[in-house]
Design an enzyme around this catalytic site. Structure first.
Site, mmCIF file in Angstrom:
data_model
loop_
_atom_site.group_PDB
_atom_site.id
_atom_site.type_symbol
_atom_site.label_atom_id
_atom_site.label_comp_id
_atom_site.label_asym_id
_atom_site.label_seq_id
_atom_site.Cartn_x
_atom_site.Cartn_y
_atom_site.Cartn_z
ATOM 1 C CG ASP A 249 -0.353 0.084 2.535
ATOM 2 O OD1 ASP A 249 0.786 0.580 2.621
ATOM 3 O OD2 ASP A 249 -0.993 -0.310 3.525
ATOM 4 C CE LYS A 271 -8.425 0.423 -0.377
ATOM 5 N NZ LYS A 271 -7.383 -0.590 -0.170
ATOM 6 C CG MET A 384 -5.110 7.848 7.325
ATOM 7 S SD MET A 384 -6.064 6.393 6.821
ATOM 8 C CE MET A 384 -6.680 5.806 8.413
#
Length: 476
Positions: A249, A271, A384
């Site tokens: 990732d 992502k 995040m």
């Protein structure tokens, strides 16, 4: 890489040494060990080389270097203490496209000489690219103590069986798995104990018992930690070297990805906000398909796969499809980044609890239990949350936390690019915007942030990092 590490076959090929002193002697001995025919050009030779020449071990030309001495030469090393001669040798060799090394002058070299651990046919070369030869030598000394001389016999015996193993297994992956099992098991221990014949019989019996059938696939769900390769677990490193395919990732750092087996297929499944290379459902099915093809699949995730990593969803799909899997926890960003920022997540004088949340924006808002978060004596860690930082700060203040509550945001924590911005709930959004931060970041809110000033210990390279320290009382 600054250099491409290669091994040259110079057996029975003529190599030239320019120079006749002690340094030249060391290079001559190295070339002779590699089976080269050595010619030395120097007006005079030191005693060892003089003896070599007298016995015909080397060919000596008692002259100053001339470009014509490079005729039919496979490799040349300049080992004089005269810079002008060394430069002349380098230029003449490069004009003729002959590999050239000038001792202690990387700028004049087309190849460099590493420190060597010789367990022939097993060879290990260590180089600093000419930046620190002493460091390379010290590393080589450590490797010498870690790798028994018997490894030479292990490599030799394995070489004798290589063709037989290749004929037995038609699937390359099956051959690799067989050798990994053999070399990490009793076979190696028998040779280390001096039981070479027993080891060969064991290898032969093991080969006869193995069926020539496709290997069974498996998935390794591995946490790569917050970015610093030194924080990987031993088990993670072992599985990273076994994998046939790595699905990784966005939060896996380049330094960690470089530690995966070199010939493993790499598939990016990162992502980003409003940009998903693969949907989560597609990733789940990809892991199943690769494992069903008989591949050992490394699912490499930043941090820990079970903390905002969707690891549970992935292994749930694997279990439903009867795919073997194993999970390797990683150091999650909350613990790793906070430690490197000098901010304890709990402290009996400031915080008796800690809570992890994700700060993803959805329709310009964050769906969190704000009353539960806005509690005293608690540390809030937000994953995040960079884009949602203004919303986060506003909501926490409106639900009871003081605007003067210390807060920090850390970019690329634990790495040499670590950047820390410290302020309060009121000031942090503007400070982060001014610092032009970008993901990955981690936000820490709580009184423990005050401890950063005294407890910060990690010092990234100065040119790559900076910490914005704000007087929280004056901004409260």
């Amino acid at each position: 890489m600054d250099y491409l590490p290669i091994f040259l076959d110079i057996k029975n090929k003529t190599c030239l040494i320019v120079g006749g002193g002690q340094v030249a002697t060391r290079k001559v001995m190295l070339l002779l060990q590699a089976g080269a025919q050595v010619s030395v050009v120097a007006p005079e030779l030191e005693s060892v080389l003089d003896e070599y020449a007298a016995h015909g071990t080397i060919n000596h030309r008692a002259k100053c270097f001339q470009p014509e001495h490079l005729h039919n030469i496979a490799l040349v090393i300049a080992a004089t203490n005269d810079h002008a001669i060394n430069q002349q040798v380098s230029e003449a060799a490069q004009e003729r496209r002959i590999p050239v090394n000038v001792v202690d002058n990387p700028a004049l070299c087309t190849f460099i000489m590493p420190s060597i651990v010789d367990r022939s046919p097993l060879l290990i070369a260590v180089s600093s690219g000419g930046q620190s030869p002493v460091l390379a030598r010290l590393l080589r000394a450590q490797l010498e103590t870690m790798i028994p001389v018997a490894y030479a016999r292990i490599a030799t015996i394995a070489g004798k069986f290589r063709q037989r193993v290749k004929q037995h297994f038609t699937h390359p992956a099956k051959r690799r798995i067989f050798w990994e099992k053999i070399l990490q098991g009793p076979f190696t221990e028998m040779i280390l104990a001096g039981k070479d014949k027993t080891a060969q019989n064991y290898l032969l019996q093991s080969l006869q018992q193995e069926k020539n059938e496709p290997p069974q696939g498996e998935v390794y769900l591995v946490g790569a930690g917050p970015g610093n390769p030194d924080l990987l677990t031993f088990r993670a490193m072992r599985l990273m070297q076994q994998a046939d395919v790595v699905v990784y990732d966005r939060l896996v750092s380049t330094a960690i990805l470089d530690m995966v087996r070199r010939d493993a297929t790499r598939i990016y499944a990162g992502k980003e906000r409003n940009r998903h290379t693969l949907k989560q459902e597609s990733i789940n099915q990809l892991l199943v398909r690769l494992a069903q093809e008989g591949k050992r699949v490394l699912r490499l995730k930043g941090g820990d796969p079970f903390i905002f990593g969707r690891g549970g969803e992935e292994i749930e799909t694997l279990a439903l499809n009867h795919i073997p899997f194993q999970v390797v926890p990683g150091i999650t960003a909350a613990s790793g980044v906070s430690a490197y920022a000098g901010i304890p997540l709990t402290h009996r004088d400031y915080a008796q609890s800690c809570i992890f949340v994700t700060g993803h924006l959805k329709n310009n808002t964050i769906d969190l239990d704000w009353p539960r978060l806005a509690c005293p004596n608690q540390t809030i860690v937000v994953y995040m949350g960079l884009l949602g930082l203004p919303v986060l700060s506003r909501q926490l203040i409106s639900h009871g936390l003081p605007s003067s509550m210390p807060a920090a945001i850390i970019q690329q924590g634990t790495t040499q690019q670590q950047e820390i911005v410290i302020g309060t709930l009121q000031t942090l959004p503007n400070l982060a915007a001014t610092a032009h931060l970008s993901p990955p970041t981690l936000i820490i809110v709580g009184e423990v942030v005050k401890l950063h000033k005294n407890l910060a210990w990690f010092e990234p390279a100065l040119e790559n990092s900076k910490t914005h320290l704000i007087d929280m009382e004056s901004n409260g």
